[in-house]
Scaffold this motif. Sequence first.
Motif, PDB file in Angstrom:
ATOM      1  N   ILE A 222       0.662  -3.589  -7.485  1.00 37.43           N
ATOM      2  CA  ILE A 222       0.715  -4.245  -6.180  1.00 37.43           C
ATOM      3  C   ILE A 222       2.108  -4.060  -5.603  1.00 37.43           C
ATOM      4  O   ILE A 222       3.103  -4.344  -6.266  1.00 37.43           O
ATOM      5  CB  ILE A 222       0.356  -5.744  -6.296  1.00 37.43           C
ATOM      6  CG1 ILE A 222      -1.076  -5.890  -6.839  1.00 37.43           C
ATOM      7  CG2 ILE A 222       0.508  -6.432  -4.943  1.00 37.43           C
ATOM      8  CD1 ILE A 222      -1.503  -7.311  -7.108  1.00 37.43           C
ATOM      9  N   GLU A 223       2.133  -3.582  -4.368  1.00 35.16           N
ATOM     10  CA  GLU A 223       3.411  -3.386  -3.701  1.00 35.16           C
ATOM     11  C   GLU A 223       3.964  -4.741  -3.277  1.00 35.16           C
ATOM     12  O   GLU A 223       3.236  -5.572  -2.735  1.00 35.16           O
ATOM     13  CB  GLU A 223       3.222  -2.473  -2.485  1.00 35.16           C
ATOM     14  CG  GLU A 223       2.727  -1.093  -2.878  1.00 35.16           C
ATOM     15  CD  GLU A 223       2.200  -0.307  -1.695  1.00 35.16           C
ATOM     16  OE1 GLU A 223       1.716  -0.901  -0.718  1.00 35.16           O
ATOM     17  OE2 GLU A 223       2.295   0.928  -1.763  1.00 35.16           O
TER      18      GLU A 223
ATOM     19  N   GLU B 292       7.174  -0.580  -2.216  1.00 37.43           N
ATOM     20  CA  GLU B 292       6.136   0.089  -1.437  1.00 37.43           C
ATOM     21  C   GLU B 292       6.211   1.611  -1.537  1.00 37.43           C
ATOM     22  O   GLU B 292       5.199   2.285  -1.590  1.00 37.43           O
ATOM     23  CB  GLU B 292       6.268  -0.341   0.025  1.00 37.43           C
ATOM     24  CG  GLU B 292       5.036  -0.166   0.815  1.00 37.43           C
ATOM     25  CD  GLU B 292       5.102  -0.898   2.146  1.00 37.43           C
ATOM     26  OE1 GLU B 292       4.048  -1.014   2.767  1.00 37.43           O
ATOM     27  OE2 GLU B 292       6.183  -1.333   2.563  1.00 37.43           O
TER      28      GLU B 292
ATOM     29  N   HIS C  31       3.098  -6.863  -0.245  1.00 40.54           N
ATOM     30  CA  HIS C  31       1.712  -7.298  -0.106  1.00 40.54           C
ATOM     31  C   HIS C  31       1.271  -8.267  -1.207  1.00 40.54           C
ATOM     32  O   HIS C  31       0.079  -8.521  -1.353  1.00 40.54           O
ATOM     33  CB  HIS C  31       0.785  -6.079  -0.107  1.00 40.54           C
ATOM     34  CG  HIS C  31       1.199  -5.054   0.888  1.00 40.54           C
ATOM     35  ND1 HIS C  31       1.126  -5.250   2.251  1.00 40.54           N
ATOM     36  CD2 HIS C  31       1.746  -3.826   0.720  1.00 40.54           C
ATOM     37  CE1 HIS C  31       1.591  -4.182   2.869  1.00 40.54           C
ATOM     38  NE2 HIS C  31       1.978  -3.301   1.976  1.00 40.54           N
TER      39      HIS C  31
ATOM     40  N   ASP D  86       1.476 -11.521  -1.530  1.00 44.10           N
ATOM     41  CA  ASP D  86       0.809 -12.748  -1.112  1.00 44.10           C
ATOM     42  C   ASP D  86      -0.655 -12.529  -0.741  1.00 44.10           C
ATOM     43  O   ASP D  86      -1.469 -13.423  -0.858  1.00 44.10           O
ATOM     44  CB  ASP D  86       1.561 -13.416   0.041  1.00 44.10           C
ATOM     45  CG  ASP D  86       1.708 -12.515   1.253  1.00 44.10           C
ATOM     46  OD1 ASP D  86       1.654 -11.278   1.099  1.00 44.10           O
ATOM     47  OD2 ASP D  86       1.883 -13.044   2.361  1.00 44.10           O
ATOM     48  N   ILE D  87      -1.013 -11.336  -0.349  1.00 42.01           N
ATOM     49  CA  ILE D  87      -2.396 -11.039   0.023  1.00 42.01           C
ATOM     50  C   ILE D  87      -3.251 -10.762  -1.217  1.00 42.01           C
ATOM     51  O   ILE D  87      -4.381 -11.208  -1.325  1.00 42.01           O
ATOM     52  CB  ILE D  87      -2.448  -9.819   0.964  1.00 42.01           C
ATOM     53  CG1 ILE D  87      -1.716 -10.146   2.267  1.00 42.01           C
ATOM     54  CG2 ILE D  87      -3.880  -9.389   1.234  1.00 42.01           C
ATOM     55  CD1 ILE D  87      -1.461  -8.944   3.138  1.00 42.01           C
ATOM     56  N   ALA D  88      -2.701 -10.045  -2.172  1.00 39.96           N
ATOM     57  CA  ALA D  88      -3.511  -9.499  -3.264  1.00 39.96           C
ATOM     58  C   ALA D  88      -3.431 -10.243  -4.591  1.00 39.96           C
ATOM     59  O   ALA D  88      -4.394 -10.238  -5.349  1.00 39.96           O
ATOM     60  CB  ALA D  88      -3.114  -8.040  -3.491  1.00 39.96           C
TER      61      ALA D  88
END
Length: 126
Positions: free
Chosen positions: A102-103, A84, A106, A108-110
């Motif tokens: 993608i950090e 992050e 995150h 699982d979201i993206a």
Amino acid sequence: MATRPIVAVIEADARDRRTLRSLLSPLDAEIHDFESAESYLADHGRAPGCLITEVTLPGMSGLDLLRLLRADSTPPPVILLGDEADVRAAVTAMREGAVDFIEKPHIDIAILRRVAYLLDHQGAKH
């Protein structure tokens, strides 16, 4: 019968590779995972429709792999995963041609949404 696209995942940590495979499992794609950039490069299978790689890997880094692949005339779209707080790596990744950074907190979201988009739009400008 149409061939399913390949999503290549490069992640040194076995648990994180399993997590990524699980997150990507709803896609109609073959998920191939590798523990290093070198093991990915040694694989002589079909080219992936999307490549996901950790920035920090043992041996060749994800950024070095991105640079190497960009020298190819038709590199796959590359998503880099990083910490992050690693703004420098994110900026470098985007300048080097990654389609996304993608950090890790995150993912699982993206990740599923972004990979699905890339596979659906293969051949188009990313």
